[in-house]
Structures are given as structure tokens and as C-alpha cells.
Scaffold this active site. Structure first.
Site, PDB file in Angstrom:
ATOM      1  CG  HIS A 137      37.232-124.096 -18.527  1.00 27.34           C
ATOM      2  ND1 HIS A 137      37.167-122.820 -19.267  1.00 27.34           N
ATOM      3  CD2 HIS A 137      36.155-123.917 -17.885  1.00 27.34           C
ATOM      4  CE1 HIS A 137      36.290-122.004 -18.915  1.00 27.34           C
ATOM      5  NE2 HIS A 137      35.595-122.681 -18.060  1.00 27.34           N
TER       6      HIS A 137
ATOM      7  CB  SER B  40      37.427-114.791 -17.056  1.00 30.10           C
ATOM      8  OG  SER B  40      36.002-114.519 -17.207  1.00 30.10           O
ATOM      9  CB  SER B  41      34.382-117.654 -20.520  1.00 32.56           C
ATOM     10  OG  SER B  41      34.780-118.898 -20.027  1.00 32.56           O
ATOM     11  NE  ARG B  42      30.038-112.891 -17.293  1.00 30.56           N
ATOM     12  CZ  ARG B  42      29.615-114.088 -16.480  1.00 30.56           C
ATOM     13  NH1 ARG B  42      30.422-114.665 -15.533  1.00 30.56           N
ATOM     14  NH2 ARG B  42      28.391-114.023 -16.707  1.00 30.56           N
TER      15      ARG B  42
ATOM     16  CG  MET C 280      28.754-121.959 -17.383  1.00 28.54           C
ATOM     17  SD  MET C 280      27.403-120.346 -16.950  1.00 28.54           S
ATOM     18  CE  MET C 280      28.653-118.962 -17.131  1.00 28.54           C
ATOM     19  N   GLY C 281      31.331-123.646 -20.791  1.00 24.89           N
ATOM     20  CA  GLY C 281      31.978-123.695 -22.255  1.00 24.89           C
ATOM     21  C   GLY C 281      32.916-122.309 -22.516  1.00 24.89           C
TER      22      GLY C 281
ATOM     23  CG  HIS D  20      39.652-120.063 -19.986  1.00 25.16           C
ATOM     24  ND1 HIS D  20      39.980-120.742 -18.973  1.00 25.16           N
ATOM     25  CD2 HIS D  20      38.345-119.502 -19.725  1.00 25.16           C
ATOM     26  CE1 HIS D  20      39.253-120.369 -17.732  1.00 25.16           C
ATOM     27  NE2 HIS D  20      38.146-119.575 -18.308  1.00 25.16           N
TER      28      HIS D  20
HETATM   29  P1  AMP Z   1      32.735-121.412 -15.804  1.00 25.60           P
HETATM   30  O1  AMP Z   1      32.973-122.023 -17.494  1.00 25.60           O
HETATM   31  O2  AMP Z   1      33.385-119.995 -16.032  1.00 25.60           O
HETATM   32  O3  AMP Z   1      31.459-121.398 -15.231  1.00 25.60           O
HETATM   33  O4  AMP Z   1      33.862-122.091 -15.097  1.00 25.60           O
HETATM   34  C1  AMP Z   1      33.724-123.476 -14.857  1.00 25.60           C
HETATM   35  C2  AMP Z   1      34.775-123.985 -13.899  1.00 25.60           C
HETATM   36  O5  AMP Z   1      36.119-123.652 -14.236  1.00 25.60           O
HETATM   37  C3  AMP Z   1      34.666-123.247 -12.510  1.00 25.60           C
HETATM   38  O6  AMP Z   1      34.911-124.209 -11.526  1.00 25.60           O
HETATM   39  C4  AMP Z   1      35.375-122.218 -12.355  1.00 25.60           C
HETATM   40  O7  AMP Z   1      35.930-121.995 -10.969  1.00 25.60           O
HETATM   41  C5  AMP Z   1      36.743-122.812 -13.171  1.00 25.60           C
HETATM   42  N1  AMP Z   1      37.530-121.691 -13.855  1.00 25.60           N
HETATM   43  C6  AMP Z   1      37.243-120.726 -14.733  1.00 25.60           C
HETATM   44  N2  AMP Z   1      38.418-119.849 -14.569  1.00 25.60           N
HETATM   45  C7  AMP Z   1      39.233-120.615 -13.807  1.00 25.60           C
HETATM   46  C8  AMP Z   1      40.687-120.202 -13.573  1.00 25.60           C
HETATM   47  N3  AMP Z   1      41.319-118.933 -14.328  1.00 25.60           N
HETATM   48  N4  AMP Z   1      41.637-120.939 -13.045  1.00 25.60           N
HETATM   49  C9  AMP Z   1      40.760-121.959 -12.551  1.00 25.60           C
HETATM   50  N5  AMP Z   1      39.512-122.481 -12.617  1.00 25.60           N
HETATM   51  C10 AMP Z   1      38.975-121.470 -13.485  1.00 25.60           C
END
Ligand code: AMP
Length: 279
Positions: free
Chosen positions: A35, A183-185, A28-29, A32
Site C-alpha cells: 500500500h 498481502s494483508s492476509r 481495505m486497511g 503494508h
Molecule cells: P487491499 O487493501 O488488499 O484491498 O489492497 C488495496 C490496493 O493495494 C489494491 O489496489 C491492491 O492491488 C494493492 N496491493 C495490495 N497488496 C499489494 C502488493 N503486494 N503490491 C502492490 N499492490 C498491492
């Protein structure tokens, strides 16, 4: 050079030019280092990496953070270019959902538990967009993070149960030096909240130690709850020890300890895999 596709036509042309094995990293962009690790893992699995960047409205509840979810396309593209990503697919909402979908993927009973119980409809939205992204980008393999363990389990079921022909690979959780899962959050957290958020990895660490010492499931869960509930500014949502595949009660062996908690207005999740003694 990273090719960027926003429309279906652009994607079709760019995808056709990729003739080897391809790996998809759906995101979802607001990218970090978590990703980044997924992208690096994907590079080791295929000739070309496709990264999708799409904040999927279908997986957000009406009172959730869809409108303020962090977005930074230029920085995302810079990371993708630095990591040698072949193709970035960044559709608009209109491109992904030309009309309200009449058909959605139903996440089933696993999708009702934990995150699904707190966020009704969340996993139906996730699996619907993942199925669309698989069909649009036609990857051989897709990489998902263990950070979202329930999502990972459900996507594995999706690929298997609907014979999507995509191999699903898991990437380990990437953490900051102090243990907080990236986390993006995390961008929402004030400095004080960020400090308070360390209760999540601390709770997992304490619980893992109880499991390592042969603790029963209830003791493992209690250890995590104890730390979360005594932390100022942290309100736990759930602490659960489950089978990592079925999300039912664990029967001994590898079990997933998953936590969700609110720190200020920000909802965070984290998890660790522990070993539970049989019987
Ligand atoms: P998101 O952009 O948050 O939807 O995450 C995209 C992908 O990155 C998903 O498969 C998440 O599980 C993975 N992801 C996000 N944060 C982490 C993290 N800290 N470590 C490993 N994978 C992550």
C-alpha cells in the site's frame, strides 16, 4: 497533517479544501509496504493523495473472512501521516451503505472468470464500491496494484465503459525479500504456512522461465502447476494464462499468469506477466 473523514459531511468538507489534482488509493486497511508504494506512486501523480480505508462487505462471500479481516486503523493512519497523505476517508459500513443498494455494478464476463469463478459476486461488489468511492472522493487519478490483476483490469474497464473520468494507474507487485507478495492476509499464516506459501512465487518463477525459453502456453501452466501441486500444505485453486485485458486465452505477446491457492485456511493469489510466442 492528515485529515480524517468518517462521515459524508466530513468528507465533503475535507474534499472541498483540496483544490489541486487528487489521486485516490482505495484500500481495505491493514496497510503494508505494498500500500505504501501505491501511496508514493499516487503522490507523484497528483498534488494531494486521498486514501480510503473500507472493508467492503459487498465483495465478501458468505463463507469468507469478512469478520476476521485484519483491521488496525491507528497503524494505518500512522502510515498515511508518515507518507504525507492529505485525506483518509474511513467510512463505517452504515455510512457507505445507508440502505441495501438496489443498483450494483455488474462486472460482466471478465468478472466471471478466475477469481470471479471462485468467488461469485466478488467483482460486482468490488466495482460497486469503487464506483461509489470515485463519486464520493472525485479523484483525477486512482492507483491500483497489479497484485490484484483481475481487479485492476476490471476497474480500467469500469472507468472507460462508464466514462467515470478517472485515470487508472497500475502499481507493480511489492514482495517480501523471500518473494512472497505482500498481502494483508499474510497475517493469517503460521510460520510453517508462510514457508509453504513460497510455492506461489516459486511456481510463477519456474513458469516464467519456461515462457522465456519459448514454451507453449500449456507448458508454462504445467510448470506452475507442477510446483504448486508438489508443495506440502498448498492446495491450488487455479493456474491460468490469460490475456491481461480480456482474460481470454492469450494470443501471443504479453500474457498474465495468475495463480490462486489455499495454504491452510488462507487463500492467496499472485501473478506475473510473461511473454508468449505467437502462433
Ligand atoms: P487491499 O487493501 O488488499 O484491498 O489492497 C488495496 C490496493 O493495494 C489494491 O489496489 C491492491 O492491488 C494493492 N496491493 C495490495 N497488496 C499489494 C502488493 N503486494 N503490491 C502492490 N499492490 C498491492
Amino acid at each position: 497533517m492528515t485529515t480524517v473523514a468518517h462521515s459524508r459531511d466530513e468528507l465533503g468538507r475535507a474534499r472541498q479544501a483540496l483544490t489541486g489534482k487528487t489521486a485516490l488509493v482505495p484500500t481495505m486497511g491493514a496497510l503494508h509496504n505494498g500500500h505504501r508504494e501505491l501511496i508514493r506512486q499516487a503522490k507523484n501523480l497528483a498534488d494531494d493523495v486521498v486514501v480510503s480505508i473500507f472493508v467492503n462487505p459487498l465483495q465478501f462471500g458468505p463463507n469468507e473472512d469478512l469478520a476476521r479481516y485484519p483491521r488496525d486503523f491507528d497503524a494505518d493512519l500512522e502510515m498515511c501521516e508518515a507518507e504525507g497523505v492529505a485525506l483518509v476517508f474511513a467510512p463505517s459500513e452504515k455510512t457507505m451503505y445507508e440502505r441495501e443498494p438496489a443498483i450494483r455494478v455488474c462486472a460482466g464476463p471478465i468478472g466471471q472468470r478466475l477469481e470471479g469463478a471462485s468467488r461469485p459476486g466478488h467483482f460486482d461488489g468490488v466495482l460497486t464500491v469503487v464506483a461509489k468511492l470515485f463519486n464520493l472522493t472525485r479523484p483525477d487519478v486512482a492507483v491500483f496494484g497489479q497484485k490484484d490483476a483481475q481487479q485492476l483490469a476490471l476497474v480500467k474497464h469500469l472507468a472507460r465503459d462508464l466514462d467515470l473520468g478517472v485515470r487508472i494507474e497500475a502499481a507493480a507487485i511489492v514482495r517480501d525479500d523471500d518473494g512472497l507478495a505482500l498481502s494483508s492476509r499474510n497475517k493469517y499464516l503460521s510460520p510453517d504456512e508462510r514457508q509453504a506459501a513460497l510455492a506461489l512465487p516459486a511456481a510463477l518463477e519456474a513458469a516464467a522461465e519456461v515462457a522465456d525459453n519459448g514454451g507453449a502456453p500449456a507448458e508454462v501452466v504445467a510448470a506452475a502447476f507442477g510446483i504448486l501441486d508438489s508443495a506440502d500444505g498448498v492446495v491450488s485453486d487455479y493456474v491460468a494464462l490469460v490475456d491481461p485485458d480480456t482474460f481470454e486465452d492469450p494470443s501471443g505477446g504479453a500474457a498474465l499468469l495468475a495463480v490462486a491457492a489455499r495454504v491452510g485456511n488462507t487463500r492467496l493469489i499472485d501473478n506475473v506477466v510473461v511473454t508468449i510466442q505467437k502462433g
